[in-house]
Each structure stands twice: as C-alpha cells, then as structure tokens.
Design a protein around this motif. Sequence first.
Motif, PDB file in Angstrom:
ATOM      1  N   LYS A 117       0.824  -1.204   0.000  1.00  0.00           N
ATOM      2  CA  LYS A 117       0.000   0.000   0.000  1.00  0.00           C
ATOM      3  C   LYS A 117       0.866   1.266   0.000  1.00  0.00           C
ATOM      4  O   LYS A 117       0.573   2.224  -0.710  1.00  0.00           O
ATOM      5  CB  LYS A 117      -0.915  -0.022   1.237  1.00  0.00           C
ATOM      6  N   SER A 118       1.933   1.236   0.800  1.00  0.00           N
ATOM      7  CA  SER A 118       2.860   2.372   0.825  1.00  0.00           C
ATOM      8  C   SER A 118       3.478   2.582  -0.550  1.00  0.00           C
ATOM      9  O   SER A 118       3.585   3.701  -1.049  1.00  0.00           O
ATOM     10  CB  SER A 118       4.003   2.127   1.814  1.00  0.00           C
ATOM     11  N   ARG A 119       3.909   1.481  -1.120  1.00  0.00           N
ATOM     12  CA  ARG A 119       4.545   1.514  -2.425  1.00  0.00           C
ATOM     13  C   ARG A 119       3.620   2.140  -3.481  1.00  0.00           C
ATOM     14  O   ARG A 119       4.022   3.030  -4.234  1.00  0.00           O
ATOM     15  CB  ARG A 119       4.857   0.059  -2.827  1.00  0.00           C
ATOM     16  N   ALA A 120       2.379   1.700  -3.460  1.00  0.00           N
ATOM     17  CA  ALA A 120       1.402   2.229  -4.429  1.00  0.00           C
ATOM     18  C   ALA A 120       1.166   3.718  -4.190  1.00  0.00           C
ATOM     19  O   ALA A 120       1.053   4.510  -5.136  1.00  0.00           O
ATOM     20  CB  ALA A 120       0.098   1.450  -4.334  1.00  0.00           C
ATOM     21  N   ALA A 121       1.115   4.122  -2.913  1.00  0.00           N
ATOM     22  CA  ALA A 121       0.873   5.539  -2.593  1.00  0.00           C
ATOM     23  C   ALA A 121       2.030   6.398  -3.082  1.00  0.00           C
ATOM     24  O   ALA A 121       1.838   7.477  -3.651  1.00  0.00           O
ATOM     25  CB  ALA A 121       0.679   5.706  -1.081  1.00  0.00           C
ATOM     26  N   VAL A 122       3.261   5.914  -2.888  1.00  0.00           N
ATOM     27  CA  VAL A 122       4.443   6.660  -3.330  1.00  0.00           C
ATOM     28  C   VAL A 122       4.429   6.818  -4.856  1.00  0.00           C
ATOM     29  O   VAL A 122       4.626   7.917  -5.394  1.00  0.00           O
ATOM     30  CB  VAL A 122       5.743   5.956  -2.868  1.00  0.00           C
ATOM     31  N   LEU A 123       4.145   5.729  -5.558  1.00  0.00           N
ATOM     32  CA  LEU A 123       4.143   5.784  -7.026  1.00  0.00           C
ATOM     33  C   LEU A 123       3.030   6.701  -7.545  1.00  0.00           C
ATOM     34  O   LEU A 123       3.241   7.490  -8.470  1.00  0.00           O
ATOM     35  CB  LEU A 123       4.007   4.376  -7.618  1.00  0.00           C
ATOM     36  N   ALA A 124       1.865   6.618  -6.903  1.00  0.00           N
ATOM     37  CA  ALA A 124       0.744   7.459  -7.348  1.00  0.00           C
ATOM     38  C   ALA A 124       1.065   8.938  -7.146  1.00  0.00           C
ATOM     39  O   ALA A 124       0.800   9.770  -8.017  1.00  0.00           O
ATOM     40  CB  ALA A 124      -0.530   7.074  -6.594  1.00  0.00           C
ATOM     41  N   GLN A 125       1.655   9.278  -6.006  1.00  0.00           N
ATOM     42  CA  GLN A 125       1.970  10.687  -5.739  1.00  0.00           C
ATOM     43  C   GLN A 125       3.097  11.182  -6.638  1.00  0.00           C
ATOM     44  O   GLN A 125       3.120  12.360  -7.029  1.00  0.00           O
ATOM     45  CB  GLN A 125       2.333  10.894  -4.262  1.00  0.00           C
ATOM     46  N   THR A 126       4.044  10.299  -6.953  1.00  0.00           N
ATOM     47  CA  THR A 126       5.122  10.690  -7.865  1.00  0.00           C
ATOM     48  C   THR A 126       4.541  11.040  -9.227  1.00  0.00           C
ATOM     49  O   THR A 126       4.867  12.080  -9.817  1.00  0.00           O
ATOM     50  CB  THR A 126       6.131   9.528  -8.026  1.00  0.00           C
ATOM     51  N   VAL A 186       7.010  14.018  -2.321  1.00  0.00           N
ATOM     52  CA  VAL A 186       6.366  12.706  -2.444  1.00  0.00           C
ATOM     53  C   VAL A 186       6.106  12.144  -1.047  1.00  0.00           C
ATOM     54  O   VAL A 186       5.029  11.612  -0.754  1.00  0.00           O
ATOM     55  CB  VAL A 186       7.236  11.729  -3.266  1.00  0.00           C
ATOM     56  N   SER A 187       7.089  12.293  -0.165  1.00  0.00           N
ATOM     57  CA  SER A 187       6.963  11.815   1.209  1.00  0.00           C
ATOM     58  C   SER A 187       5.825  12.535   1.925  1.00  0.00           C
ATOM     59  O   SER A 187       4.971  11.915   2.563  1.00  0.00           O
ATOM     60  CB  SER A 187       8.294  12.035   1.948  1.00  0.00           C
ATOM     61  N   ARG A 188       5.791  13.862   1.773  1.00  0.00           N
ATOM     62  CA  ARG A 188       4.771  14.664   2.454  1.00  0.00           C
ATOM     63  C   ARG A 188       3.367  14.247   1.992  1.00  0.00           C
ATOM     64  O   ARG A 188       2.469  14.009   2.803  1.00  0.00           O
ATOM     65  CB  ARG A 188       5.002  16.147   2.139  1.00  0.00           C
ATOM     66  N   ARG A 189       3.202  14.092   0.693  1.00  0.00           N
ATOM     67  CA  ARG A 189       1.864  13.783   0.169  1.00  0.00           C
ATOM     68  C   ARG A 189       1.424  12.344   0.421  1.00  0.00           C
ATOM     69  O   ARG A 189       0.240  12.077   0.607  1.00  0.00           O
ATOM     70  CB  ARG A 189       1.838  14.013  -1.340  1.00  0.00           C
ATOM     71  N   SER A 190       2.388  11.420   0.367  1.00  0.00           N
ATOM     72  CA  SER A 190       2.008  10.009   0.509  1.00  0.00           C
ATOM     73  C   SER A 190       1.983   9.583   1.976  1.00  0.00           C
ATOM     74  O   SER A 190       1.443   8.527   2.299  1.00  0.00           O
ATOM     75  CB  SER A 190       2.996   9.128  -0.262  1.00  0.00           C
TER      76      SER A 190
END
Lengths: 187, 187
Positions: free
Chosen positions: B9-18, B35-39
């Motif tokens: 889930k973290s991985r998907a959130a990071v990729l989506a925000q990127t 990316v860190s702030r948003r995800s």
Amino acid sequence: MAPDSRVQKSRAAVLAQTYELLTEGGIGGVSIEEVSRRSGVAKTTIYRHWPSKVALLLDACSSIGTPPETPDTGSLAGDLTALTERLAEQLRTARWAAVLPSIIDAAERDPDLAGLHTTLHAEIMEPFTTVTERAQARGELAAGREPADLVAAIAGPLFYRRWFSREPLHDAAIHHIVRDALTRATT
Amino acid sequence: MAPDSRVQKSRAAVLAQTYELLTEGGIGGVSIEEVSRRSGVAKTTIYRHWPSKVALLLDACSSIGTPPETPDTGSLAGDLTALTERLAEQLRTARWAAVLPSIIDAAERDPDLAGLHTTLHAEIMEPFTTVTERAQARGELAAGREPADLVAAIAGPLFYRRWFSREPLHDAAIHHIVRDALTRATT
C-alpha cells in the motif's frame, strides 16, 4: 560611455545570460535572481525593462528562430530540400534544438509560455510556410493538399527522430522524407 | 493488515503521488521530500525502495506506455489504422502526453533521464514496431523501406501536430497520414 550605450550593454548582458541559463537548465533554470547575479545588472533594472519572466524569456528567445533568407530555387523540390537540410543541421547543432523541449513542456501547463511557444514555432517554421504557400499559389500542390500538411509530413519525421526516437538524422533519411512528402503532396 | 500488504500500500501511494507531481509540474516538480509529504511515507522508506529520484520516476512511469494488446486485423493497413486512431486519442487525452515533453527536456541534459526516455518511448511505440516488423516479414514493405521509417512517417506528423504546431488531430488528418505513409512504404 553615453547613457544609451550603457543601457544597451546591460540589456544585451541580461538577454545573453537569460539564454545561457535556458540552455543550461531549461525554463526551470531561469530566475531573475540568477540572471541579475550573472549579468551584474540589478534586479530592479531588469524588472523595469521586462515586467515578467515570460517577457524576458520571449525577448531572449526572439532570435532563436530568426530564419536566414528563404531559398527561391524556382522549384518546390529545390526549396524544400534546401530548407530541410538546413533544419536537420539546426536540429543536430543549434542551441534552440536543446531548448525547445523545455518550452514545449512549459507550454503544457502555462498559457503565457504557450504563447511564447507559438511565436517561436511560427518563426522556426516560417520559411517552410512561405515556400509551401508559394507552391500552392503556383498550383503545384494536388487538390485537397494543404501547405500545413506538407510541412508536417517533413518536419514531423525529422522532429520525431531528433526528440522521440533519437535516431541519427542521416542525409539519406532526410532526402527520403522530402521525396516522400513531395510525391504525396503533388500527385 | 499483514506486513506485506502494508508495504504494497505504501509503495502504491508513493508511485501514485510521484506520477501526480509529474503531471502537475513536470520532472522539476518531483522531489522525494514532496512525495513523502503527500504520501505519508517516510523519506527513509522511500529511499530504501528507490535509491534515486530517477529510479522512482522510472517505476512511476513504467505503466505509462504499457500498451494494450496489439491489433492483428490481418492487414498492415488495418493494424496501422487501429493503432494510429488509438495513439491520436492518447495524444488528446492521456496523462502521459502531458508528461512526455518534460522527460524529453530532461533527457537533453541528464543521461539517466535519457535512459528513462528511451524506455518509455520504446514502450509507447512497441505496437507500431510489432505490426510494421510483422509486415516486413510477410514481404509487405517495398524494397529499401524500413519499419522504423514507416513508424516515423506516421508518428512524426501526429507528434508534430500535438506538441509543435498544436493543430487539432482530426480523424480526417489522421487517416490521410496513415494512407500517405502506407502508400509510400508499400509501393
């Protein structure tokens, strides 16, 4: 130095540094702050001449596309071959070829920079527009063939090789492209 | 939640925000910080999965060009028409069409991002490569005509209209482009 020539010298220094920064880092690399630092011209002076970064960019880029004289070899084939060889050479070596993607990118998001892009594109392609419209006026294009389509059939594959597939722009490939586009537009 | 699904889930959130940041502001708009702030995923965690910004961008973009199945209508004309209509639709609406210029711009200056561009370009154009190479194998291309030239004769004018002349991509223009390229490549 007379005040006028001092003003001109500052102006030239600001424009040269703006273009330099643009080449180094794209539009994102240009800031009035850095232009001021490199040119030694105060930020307030810069803002007096150019009210915005876009105005400054537009001025700095205004000579990018300034085309040398348009060839007039007497035939559409001769004109287009000369122009296409020159365009290919520019795509290989001209600084604007390294800068244009940055302007295209910015144009996707910023309407002011989209205006800058439109101006530059028209300047760069102007000789092609001139010779293809001249050919149409002389009745050399087949019915239903538009000058803009002929230009896209030549510039499209060139730009595609330069920026998308990053293939080399060999002379043989260039002559193929011109011949194909001409055959389709005139028969 | 099991640890594995939390990681995913973290991985998907990071990729989506990127990808979101890329769409909003181009490559210059992507920072690990943001990316860190948003995800809500810690920077150290992000760096553990992706050692560099380029690695993260490559992963976030990896689905950009993932092509749907390649058509196999039985004729080169049918295949290319289907593919070109789909490409034109993507150029009008897909998010990658707004992002690609930023990657091309970055590729002018950064060899790592040039590698990213090469990967994406190959993915986006893969169905065209497949059908034109298949046609060559079946003997449908004229002597001296290469699959890559046929692809450039179609994608070139489309890309030119989308990003350079900013002309609309009408169906009529698209069909003209395909027909012209095919006529030249097969006769």
